[in-house]
Write a protein that holds these residues in place. Sequence first.
Motif, PDB file in Angstrom:
ATOM      1  N   GLU A 523       0.792  -1.111  -0.036  1.00 32.01           N
ATOM      2  CA  GLU A 523      -0.117  -0.022   0.045  1.00 32.01           C
ATOM      3  C   GLU A 523       0.862   1.178  -0.051  1.00 32.01           C
ATOM      4  OE1 GLU A 523      -3.053   0.152   2.961  1.00 32.01           O
ATOM      5  OE2 GLU A 523      -3.525  -2.215   2.736  1.00 32.01           O
ATOM      6  N   PHE A 524       0.569   2.108  -0.877  1.00 29.48           N
ATOM      7  CA  PHE A 524       1.195   3.539  -0.864  1.00 29.48           C
ATOM      8  C   PHE A 524       0.292   4.687  -0.147  1.00 29.48           C
ATOM      9  CE2 PHE A 524       2.224   7.460  -2.894  1.00 29.48           C
ATOM     10  CZ  PHE A 524       3.652   7.532  -2.701  1.00 29.48           C
ATOM     11  N   VAL A 525       1.183   5.498   0.769  1.00 29.32           N
ATOM     12  CA  VAL A 525       0.243   6.469   1.076  1.00 29.32           C
ATOM     13  C   VAL A 525       1.054   7.931   0.710  1.00 29.32           C
ATOM     14  CG1 VAL A 525      -0.602   7.570   3.388  1.00 29.32           C
ATOM     15  CG2 VAL A 525      -0.654   5.270   3.258  1.00 29.32           C
ATOM     16  N   ASP A 526       0.112   8.962   0.228  1.00 33.10           N
ATOM     17  CA  ASP A 526       0.635   9.887  -0.047  1.00 33.10           C
ATOM     18  C   ASP A 526       0.436  11.244   1.139  1.00 33.10           C
ATOM     19  OD1 ASP A 526       1.308  12.473  -1.203  1.00 33.10           O
ATOM     20  OD2 ASP A 526       0.011  12.483  -2.586  1.00 33.10           O
ATOM     21  N   LYS A 527       1.549  11.785   1.920  1.00 32.57           N
ATOM     22  CA  LYS A 527       1.421  12.701   2.839  1.00 32.57           C
ATOM     23  C   LYS A 527       2.077  13.884   2.613  1.00 32.57           C
ATOM     24  CE  LYS A 527      -0.079   9.896   6.941  1.00 32.57           C
ATOM     25  NZ  LYS A 527       0.315   9.650   8.266  1.00 32.57           N
ATOM     26  N   ILE A 528       2.596  14.171   1.289  1.00 27.98           N
ATOM     27  CA  ILE A 528       2.891  15.187   0.824  1.00 27.98           C
ATOM     28  C   ILE A 528       1.939  16.461   1.128  1.00 27.98           C
ATOM     29  CG2 ILE A 528       4.117  16.492  -1.072  1.00 27.98           C
ATOM     30  CD1 ILE A 528       5.870  14.729  -0.152  1.00 27.98           C
ATOM     31  N   VAL A 529       2.398  17.470   1.674  1.00 25.17           N
ATOM     32  CA  VAL A 529       1.787  18.852   1.697  1.00 25.17           C
ATOM     33  C   VAL A 529       2.649  20.043   1.375  1.00 25.17           C
ATOM     34  CG1 VAL A 529       0.291  17.921   3.679  1.00 25.17           C
ATOM     35  CG2 VAL A 529       2.675  18.967   4.102  1.00 25.17           C
ATOM     36  N   GLY A 531       3.107  21.101  -1.530  1.00 29.46           N
ATOM     37  CA  GLY A 531       3.827  21.074  -2.827  1.00 29.46           C
ATOM     38  C   GLY A 531       5.352  20.929  -2.852  1.00 29.46           C
ATOM     39  N   THR A 532       5.688  20.140  -1.598  1.00 29.59           N
ATOM     40  CA  THR A 532       7.339  19.841  -1.466  1.00 29.59           C
ATOM     41  C   THR A 532       7.720  19.056  -2.633  1.00 29.59           C
ATOM     42  OG1 THR A 532       6.776  19.735   0.848  1.00 29.59           O
ATOM     43  CG2 THR A 532       8.871  18.851   0.001  1.00 29.59           C
ATOM     44  N   ILE A 533       6.895  17.821  -3.200  1.00 28.70           N
ATOM     45  CA  ILE A 533       6.946  17.290  -4.424  1.00 28.70           C
ATOM     46  C   ILE A 533       5.862  17.496  -5.163  1.00 28.70           C
ATOM     47  CG2 ILE A 533       7.323  14.951  -5.461  1.00 28.70           C
ATOM     48  CD1 ILE A 533       8.701  14.124  -2.870  1.00 28.70           C
ATOM     49  N   PRO A 534       5.901  17.843  -6.658  1.00 29.08           N
ATOM     50  CA  PRO A 534       4.901  18.207  -7.417  1.00 29.08           C
ATOM     51  C   PRO A 534       4.095  16.719  -7.590  1.00 29.08           C
ATOM     52  CG  PRO A 534       6.547  19.205  -8.463  1.00 29.08           C
ATOM     53  CD  PRO A 534       7.353  18.275  -7.272  1.00 29.08           C
ATOM     54  N   LYS A 535       2.669  16.905  -7.663  1.00 28.26           N
ATOM     55  CA  LYS A 535       1.619  15.598  -7.784  1.00 28.26           C
ATOM     56  C   LYS A 535       2.280  14.992  -9.170  1.00 28.26           C
ATOM     57  CE  LYS A 535      -2.619  17.274  -5.618  1.00 28.26           C
ATOM     58  NZ  LYS A 535      -3.913  17.539  -5.793  1.00 28.26           N
ATOM     59  N   GLU A 536       2.515  15.532 -10.304  1.00 34.13           N
ATOM     60  CA  GLU A 536       3.060  14.616 -11.284  1.00 34.13           C
ATOM     61  C   GLU A 536       4.254  13.664 -11.207  1.00 34.13           C
ATOM     62  OE1 GLU A 536       4.812  18.791 -12.210  1.00 34.13           O
ATOM     63  OE2 GLU A 536       3.072  17.735 -11.298  1.00 34.13           O
ATOM     64  N   TYR A 537       5.106  13.935  -9.951  1.00 35.66           N
ATOM     65  CA  TYR A 537       6.108  13.199  -9.612  1.00 35.66           C
ATOM     66  C   TYR A 537       5.673  12.202  -8.562  1.00 35.66           C
ATOM     67  CZ  TYR A 537       8.767  16.587 -12.094  1.00 35.66           C
ATOM     68  OH  TYR A 537       9.189  17.482 -13.184  1.00 35.66           O
ATOM     69  N   ILE A 538       4.598  12.359  -7.625  1.00 36.46           N
ATOM     70  CA  ILE A 538       4.140  11.487  -6.688  1.00 36.46           C
ATOM     71  C   ILE A 538       4.043  10.057  -7.097  1.00 36.46           C
ATOM     72  CG2 ILE A 538       2.785  10.812  -4.907  1.00 36.46           C
ATOM     73  CD1 ILE A 538       2.503  13.934  -4.265  1.00 36.46           C
ATOM     74  N   GLY A 569      10.506  15.363   0.723  1.00 41.10           N
ATOM     75  CA  GLY A 569      11.227  15.327  -0.483  1.00 41.10           C
ATOM     76  C   GLY A 569      11.572  16.729  -1.108  1.00 41.10           C
ATOM     77  N   SER A 570      12.232  16.961  -2.351  1.00 38.01           N
ATOM     78  CA  SER A 570      12.415  18.193  -2.928  1.00 38.01           C
ATOM     79  C   SER A 570      12.473  17.983  -4.378  1.00 38.01           C
ATOM     80  CB  SER A 570      13.843  18.743  -2.341  1.00 38.01           C
ATOM     81  OG  SER A 570      14.914  18.097  -2.417  1.00 38.01           O
TER      82      SER A 570
END
Length: 691
Positions: A523-529, A531-538, A569-570
């Motif tokens: 399972e993968f969980v996205d907790k990026i807030v 815009g640390t990593i743009p959505k197209e790269y997640i 991330g960055s």
Amino acid sequence: MARATALDKTRNFGIIAHIDAGKTTVSERILFYTKKIHKIGEVHEGAASMDWMVQEQERGITITSAATTCFWRDHRLNLIDTPGHVDFTVEVERSLRVLDGAVIVIDAVSGVQPQTETVWRQAERHHVPRLVFVNKIDRQGADFARAIKSMQVRLHAPVIAIQLPIGVEATFVGVVDLVAQKGIIWDEDTTQGASMREIPIPPALQAAAAAAREQLVEAVAEQNDTLIEKYLEQGSLSEEELRAGLRAAVLAGKIFPAFVGTALRNKGVQPVLDGIIDYLPSPLDLPPTKGTDLQGEPVTRLPSDEAPLAALVFKIATDPDVGRLSYVRVYSGILATGAQVLNPLKGRKERIGRLLLMHANDRENVQALSAGEIGTIIGLKESFTGDTLCDPAHPIILESMTFPEPVIEVAVEPKTRGELDKMTVALRRLAEEDPTFRVKTDPETLQTLIAGMGELHLDILVDRLRREFEVDASVGAPQVSYRETIRRKAEGNGRYVRQSGGKGQYGHAVITIEPNEKGKGYEFVDKIVGGTIPKEYIKAVNAGIKETLDTGIYAGYPMVDVIATLFDGSFHEVDSSEMAFKIAGSLAVKDAVLHAHPVILEPIMDLEVTAPEAFQGNVAGDLNRRRAIIHATETLADVQILRAFVPLSELFGYITDLRSMSQGRAAASMEFAHYDEAPAFIAKRLVERGR
């Protein structure tokens, strides 16, 4: 297009059981008494019409499910005979997915066996109403009551006798019908069981029959308010009321009626045919078929020729004469030759070529398949097991099927380099047929690896490779399909930076990984807030993590039951790309696994050994040497049944060793149980080999 048989007079059912319980023998008698065949073929002689594959005839076992159509009491019976060996459990799974009912065959001596439990669970999962046929009642040690008790205890199933045997073992001659309150005797003549006559219940059985009928009436009445009221008032039910109440209880899965007989001696099969008509459902008795539209919203289809087409491809087979055969169950509408249908999962339209009704491997051309029918299609190019075919104007996606993962693999290579392409094509066709058969290439050795459910499974496939596709292949020693997982939470940092003049590459992902619930997978969980990593790269980070887990990190085996959370991330406005973040995800998960206490998981089999008491010491001692955990023992007559969890790696060649230590008098069967953590010494060896 007029129907040949009304829907309410159609029965789609399968014969399911443990290996050697007598499924194919029962199927053969059904075909003989319904006049579909005119000569009984015996399994042990390699002449059963439903076991048409050369490998089935040589080994005396069913390998692939075979479909046929026959008629009894003006009803159309669509029958599928399924395998009993655990290696071919996929055939049972996909058959039960499309069948409305089932007859489960039980050995009157052995009762419930490991694969009995497996097929019962499969039928429960698909909510399939069942009848029980206690077979081989003529064998020494047979006990009808004990067989039913084993189902009630081990399967926790409300199995109730609706017959009693007249005689037992060598004296078995007929049955007492508890519903109609009469006896049925099969005459010992030359009609092979086709001739039978009714008699009064024998005096010696009248008390037992009265008690058993009382138990049956009580069980049926308890399922219906009207019947229980009448039963409490009058103390009995009429034959018609009992039949109607029993049918309703069977359809609801509240009662499983048990018949008794011996198919090999041609006694007891015709009442089962009557039971299939009287108690198993027609397509009209089932709830509307559920699915979703292209937007994921729920939709249903009624079992009607007038409804839009909805059909499920449940099996692919390769025929040397006509090519790929696609077995299909039509739930609603009419599937006609030449029609254009939609495969909504693939988003592709298919043209229906020829339509066939099958009798094992014999074919009958038809112009259409109506709602409730099972047949095959020639000419589908894009549709495979689990795909839906529907009306393009009314899309529906039916629930697909899930299949177990392979537990064993071997390396295979052609004897000559010139046959490599031929072998590749053949393996691809076999993989299209069987969802539990996998083909892959080892990235280090470039060997072709084939994976399956057991030694017999792969042995049969390699034999088919040689006979059907004329590819002479060399096969390596069997290898266990191990898995990896983690035992604690850990953090990983993945930074990918490449600068080589001009535009560079930059991706940076920080993740945590933690153990998931057993069997839940990845399972993968996205907790990026922020815009640390743009959505197209997640999505690329997720892909990098998943690919790395699939190829293995600790010892080179797929890593399962892991939750990965991306939380930091960055990125670089110029140098970042999807590929850079995919690599960053891979680096991050490798870093995390090193600190997450990775472990090796090995497949554990549930083994059942039946051996005379004189050999129990040898059998138990040998199992202890194989790291077995014995979890149940039982004594039946002069034999003992021993059940144990044993690592698959310890069971290669076990059947041969068992026969040697028991003078050929012991037997064993096994099925996959679960994955468990491998001992440290095995894990160390595998890790070193992986490096």
